[in-house]
Design an enzyme around this catalytic site. Sequence first.
Site: not given
Ligand code: NAD
Length: 240
Positions: A55, A81, A146, A150
């Site tokens: 993306v 996401n 990060y 965000k």
């Molecule tokens: P995760 O790492 O399990 O999944 C992230 C997904 O994004 C993966 O499938 C990855 O392949 C995909 N991705 C990464 N870079 C990409 C790119 N350039 N193009 C297309 N796909 C890409 O993470 P998660 O925990 O599911 O997090 C999802 C979102 O929630 C993220 O934006 C993260 O910053 C946010 N978030 C997560 C948490 C947490 O504690 N898990 C907390 C706050 C915010």
Amino acid sequence: MGRLDGKIAVITGGARGLGLCMAETFVREGALVITVDRSGNDHPSERIIGYRLDVSDAKGCEEFCKEIIAKYGHIDILINNAGITRDALINKMTDEMWDSVLAVNLKAAFNLCRWIGPHMMEKGSGSIINISSVVGEFGNIGQVNYSASKSALFGFSKSLAKELARKGAQVRCNAVAPGYTMTDMLKTVPQDLLDKFAKQTMLGRLGQPQDIANACLFLASDESSYITGQVISVNGGMRL
Ligand code: NAD
């Protein structure tokens, strides 16, 4: 009757973690979901169609949006996401660490919204949800890149909400700021730190992907039709 019957949703980062949970939740509520991920993105459900795309690739996003709109006729929900972390203290942070995080966490939302936003305005309705983070609200050591990406999504979402609601269109844009939630993203965080984060919430626990997916379902559905330009924190009442 499902809460998303007849809707088409695009969810980035939908191969695993929060994005996958959102996709499965939306399908249960009647949506057809298109997940976009840069890696392994095959789903057993016929109602989840996986696209492989980085993306942060602006041209690839343009082609993807045009193809989906031509093929399916409409996109009703977009969830930006996909996200990554490249943590380091600022004196150790490289240009690559800064640029890659801003490209995936922030620029990618622009790459998709610039095509899908006007499409939604033209058809008169839609819901865009940008996934931010508790770290965007409070900051965190080792995460200037990060947290900057965000926090930027707050301003991005509020400005886009104003733009998209012009001319009477019922197009909404909100940000969701999840707290620490059990996905692969937390795999590298030591258990004692996870325990500390859990204690810092009023509810005394870390989030589950379903907690975040439920908030997104609400914002994607017509139940939230009077909510736009907002940041919704889903973090168990975290105090930092
Ligand atoms: P995760 O790492 O399990 O999944 C992230 C997904 O994004 C993966 O499938 C990855 O392949 C995909 N991705 C990464 N870079 C990409 C790119 N350039 N193009 C297309 N796909 C890409 O993470 P998660 O925990 O599911 O997090 C999802 C979102 O929630 C993220 O934006 C993260 O910053 C946010 N978030 C997560 C948490 C947490 O504690 N898990 C907390 C706050 C915010």
